[in-house]
Design a protein around this motif. Sequence first.
Motif, short mmCIF file in Angstrom:
data_model
loop_
_atom_site.label_atom_id
_atom_site.label_comp_id
_atom_site.label_asym_id
_atom_site.label_seq_id
_atom_site.Cartn_x
_atom_site.Cartn_y
_atom_site.Cartn_z
N LYS A 36 3.09 18.43 7.72
CA LYS A 36 3.64 17.12 8.08
C LYS A 36 2.48 16.16 8.28
O LYS A 36 1.79 16.21 9.29
N ILE A 37 2.30 15.27 7.30
CA ILE A 37 1.14 14.38 7.28
C ILE A 37 1.59 12.92 7.28
O ILE A 37 2.55 12.57 6.58
N ILE A 38 0.88 12.09 8.03
CA ILE A 38 1.05 10.63 7.97
C ILE A 38 -0.24 10.08 7.38
O ILE A 38 -1.33 10.38 7.87
N ILE A 39 -0.10 9.25 6.37
CA ILE A 39 -1.24 8.50 5.84
C ILE A 39 -0.91 7.02 6.04
O ILE A 39 0.18 6.57 5.68
N LYS A 40 -1.81 6.29 6.66
CA LYS A 40 -1.56 4.88 6.96
C LYS A 40 -2.18 3.97 5.91
O LYS A 40 -3.17 4.31 5.29
N HIS A 41 -1.57 2.80 5.74
CA HIS A 41 -2.08 1.73 4.87
C HIS A 41 -2.30 2.20 3.44
O HIS A 41 -3.40 2.12 2.90
N ILE A 42 -1.23 2.63 2.82
CA ILE A 42 -1.26 3.18 1.46
C ILE A 42 -1.35 2.04 0.45
O ILE A 42 -0.48 1.18 0.40
N PRO A 43 -2.39 2.02 -0.37
CA PRO A 43 -2.52 0.93 -1.35
C PRO A 43 -1.57 1.11 -2.54
O PRO A 43 -1.14 2.21 -2.86
N TYR A 44 -1.26 0.00 -3.15
CA TYR A 44 -0.49 -0.02 -4.39
C TYR A 44 -0.80 -1.34 -5.10
O TYR A 44 -1.30 -2.28 -4.49
N LYS A 45 -0.53 -1.39 -6.38
CA LYS A 45 -0.70 -2.62 -7.15
C LYS A 45 0.65 -3.32 -7.20
O LYS A 45 1.63 -2.74 -7.69
N THR A 46 0.71 -4.55 -6.69
CA THR A 46 1.97 -5.29 -6.63
C THR A 46 2.46 -5.67 -8.02
O THR A 46 1.72 -5.57 -9.00
N ILE A 47 3.68 -6.17 -8.08
CA ILE A 47 4.23 -6.62 -9.35
C ILE A 47 3.46 -7.81 -9.89
O ILE A 47 3.53 -8.11 -11.08
#
Length: 168
Positions: A36-47
């Motif tokens: 059970k892992i929490i990763i904070k502030h996950i990046p992604y490329k917006t539309i």
Amino acid sequence: MPDTSSGALFESKVYSDLISMGFVESNTRLASNINKIIIKHIPYKTIYGHQGKTEFLIIDSDRSIRIECKHQDVAGSKIEALPYLYLNAVESFPEDEIILLFSGNFYEAPKPSNYAIRRQSQWGCTDWLRNACNSGLYLPEGSKKIIKFMFYPEFKNWLNSGMPYLTR
């Protein structure tokens, strides 16, 4: 500069809820011997092609669930961004389970029986978002992606129910 302290407090509450359910913070998906892992502030490329961040990614054994948190206590133009948020979930978030998690007096104010969308956009915006999620609006046919709109009390119930798989 806008005051974001209420949003930060909300994120902190969600983080505490996840910790209380046995999740452990990590900066990687591959933490050894942790289910059970929490990763904070996950990046992604917006539309729009810009760099964005989501508050949480939780890994529960073989499940990856992205959680985007939104908190608003007063009326404002942020509600205009909800279709943008939803389209990012559809097109940019790679996970198959996504929670769009909302809190605050503005979003959660009780809807009067005689409301009109033109006068009370707060209910129109969350009704639209919930309907978009429930119908899988704009998702490709056959997509496994489930985007779920939840108010904070619904999220707490979902957690306390053992985090069942999200459904439409």
